[in-house]
Design a protein around this motif. Sequence first.
Motif, PDB file in Angstrom:
ATOM      1  N   LEU A 168       2.304  -0.692  -4.215  1.00  0.00           N
ATOM      2  CA  LEU A 168       2.262   0.295  -3.133  1.00  0.00           C
ATOM      3  C   LEU A 168       1.016   1.178  -3.244  1.00  0.00           C
ATOM      4  O   LEU A 168       0.405   1.534  -2.225  1.00  0.00           O
ATOM      5  CB  LEU A 168       3.529   1.155  -3.157  1.00  0.00           C
ATOM      6  N   ILE A 169       0.646   1.544  -4.463  1.00  0.00           N
ATOM      7  CA  ILE A 169      -0.568   2.346  -4.650  1.00  0.00           C
ATOM      8  C   ILE A 169      -1.804   1.555  -4.227  1.00  0.00           C
ATOM      9  O   ILE A 169      -2.709   2.085  -3.570  1.00  0.00           O
ATOM     10  CB  ILE A 169      -0.673   2.817  -6.110  1.00  0.00           C
ATOM     11  N   LEU A 170      -1.837   0.268  -4.593  1.00  0.00           N
ATOM     12  CA  LEU A 170      -2.980  -0.575  -4.210  1.00  0.00           C
ATOM     13  C   LEU A 170      -3.059  -0.736  -2.691  1.00  0.00           C
ATOM     14  O   LEU A 170      -4.158  -0.718  -2.111  1.00  0.00           O
ATOM     15  CB  LEU A 170      -2.868  -1.938  -4.887  1.00  0.00           C
ATOM     16  N   LEU A 171      -1.907  -0.916  -2.054  1.00  0.00           N
ATOM     17  CA  LEU A 171      -1.897  -1.061  -0.596  1.00  0.00           C
ATOM     18  C   LEU A 171      -2.230   0.243   0.115  1.00  0.00           C
ATOM     19  O   LEU A 171      -2.642   0.233   1.276  1.00  0.00           O
ATOM     20  CB  LEU A 171      -0.523  -1.558  -0.133  1.00  0.00           C
ATOM     21  N   PHE A 172      -2.052   1.364  -0.583  1.00  0.00           N
ATOM     22  CA  PHE A 172      -2.312   2.660   0.019  1.00  0.00           C
ATOM     23  C   PHE A 172      -3.767   3.091  -0.120  1.00  0.00           C
ATOM     24  O   PHE A 172      -4.307   3.734   0.781  1.00  0.00           O
ATOM     25  CB  PHE A 172      -1.405   3.722  -0.619  1.00  0.00           C
ATOM     26  N   SER A 173      -4.410   2.743  -1.224  1.00  0.00           N
ATOM     27  CA  SER A 173      -5.756   3.280  -1.455  1.00  0.00           C
ATOM     28  C   SER A 173      -6.846   2.225  -1.642  1.00  0.00           C
ATOM     29  O   SER A 173      -7.713   2.086  -0.776  1.00  0.00           O
ATOM     30  CB  SER A 173      -5.727   4.245  -2.649  1.00  0.00           C
ATOM     31  N   PRO A 174      -6.859   1.431  -2.730  1.00  0.00           N
ATOM     32  CA  PRO A 174      -8.017   0.545  -2.957  1.00  0.00           C
ATOM     33  C   PRO A 174      -8.214  -0.502  -1.871  1.00  0.00           C
ATOM     34  O   PRO A 174      -9.352  -0.739  -1.429  1.00  0.00           O
ATOM     35  CB  PRO A 174      -7.688  -0.107  -4.315  1.00  0.00           C
TER      36      PRO A 174
END
Length: 534
Positions: free
Chosen positions: A497-503
């Motif tokens: 979820l963090i990867l899909l949100f930022s990088p």
Amino acid sequence: MSCLKNFPNLLQILRSRFLKSFNHGQQGTSKEIRLLTKLCYAVGGVPYAITMAAINISLQIFLLDVVQIQAFYVSMILFVSRAWDAVTDPLIGYLVSRSRWTPVGKLTPWLVVSAPLAILSYLLLWFVPPASVSGGSRMLWFLAAACMFETLMSCYNVPYLSLNMFLGGDQRDRDSATAYRMSVEVVAMLLASVIQGQVVSVYNAEKQEACEELDSSHQTALLGTSSPQSASLQETQKAFLTSGLVVGALFFLCGLVLFLGVKEQRGESSRDTQRKKKIEMKHVVCLLCSDGSVRPSYPTSLRLLMRHVPYQRLVLGFVFSAFAFQMLSSPSALSQMSLGNFALFCTHAAELGDHFQQLLLILLVSASVAVPLWQVVLLRIGKKATVFIGLSLFIPAVTVVACFPTNLPVFMSMCTLMGFSVATIFLLPWSMLPDVVDDFAVRHPSCKDLEPLFFSCYAFCSKLAGGLSVGLSTMTLQFVGYKAGACNHDDRVVLALILLFSPVPIALLLVGMAFFHSYPINERQSLQLREQLQ
């Protein structure tokens, strides 16, 4: 038959009287777009914005829990209707471009005919078939209703978007009208969020009450009598249908304002047809019109558009940028992904699920405030520079949130920054497309009336990006072991979820900005194009 033949003339008389009564006393030259016209044009964008937002907020919940269709059938309804919508846009654009002028204009008849039918099909989406209808039949019912609604909305929205090129005035006037439209559409999305939010809250409250009653009267459920949940669903059905009637009424009123308040003008490409004597056939099969202009066939028109370099750069730039925003389901993607990864990130990665509505509201409000501000900025520094500045705000915002996801004040402040960045996706594509159309008209003076195809093909690419973002993000979550309905998830899901949100969005955004860097039309060239068309 005589009544039908006179119907366009009657509509023209009604609109002329309305415009004469409201325009009386207003100052401005005949070439300027009046403020009333801009406002009425902006109001015409409410139907598409409010219906799409309402559908994507509530339709999935409505089909799953209220109509009680199996999840597989619901996924088929949503996917097929979205694919159908994307495919029909370019075709509708081509048919609109082939339309002839009538007493009320070229695009207006499409708006007048499609609006009432679209309202009817929208209401059918919130009608629950009788309990005796099987699950497969219900799936076919809602699939047909969804595809019919998407088709009719394309018949409304494609001519409406193209109407910007037929408002009269110069490019600055049309840019101003676009800014008014996008501001009103953001407000419409806010209104849809409030309306559907109330319906969903009623549904959640009744469902919770029904579950509590079922727990306390388990014996009644075992005996097979009518459960409290079934009774509550009846009330929820009424709530959804009522919201559909409210949205349908707003659709009708806004469409009426658009028809009465906006008089379609012949564009530059139509006015200068008589002085264009040379026709460039370029070894393609074209239809020669009586006025000496060329109407290419549908495949030829698509090839001409795809080979036009400014259009390529603009579409690819905004598709990758929209893809980036849609990966986190910002308000610009609300019509594509509903709550999406942004809601999942708030709930599972940031542990701020209770504040999701507040965060979404901050995004929408800041975007609505930013649209007129960006309009002022682009008039001073140009559209291309404004795109780079606006999109660049997105990168530090999502980076800070990914580093400090559980800090609510930081998250709220960064949502404000993200809203300002999202506003560029609302405003700039529709402000830059007319420049591309003007450039195409100068390079291909004999090919006329392709404005609707430009707008519809861009809408197709935008919807394609939305569909890809939904599929890729869902596949990623399934690969890392996301389980629907689970209260807690392991670290792999949180990391995804963090990867899909930022990088991932940042990488896509940088690709889009690279295409914008190669976009060939600047403010000086845009001014030269306008001078050549005058």
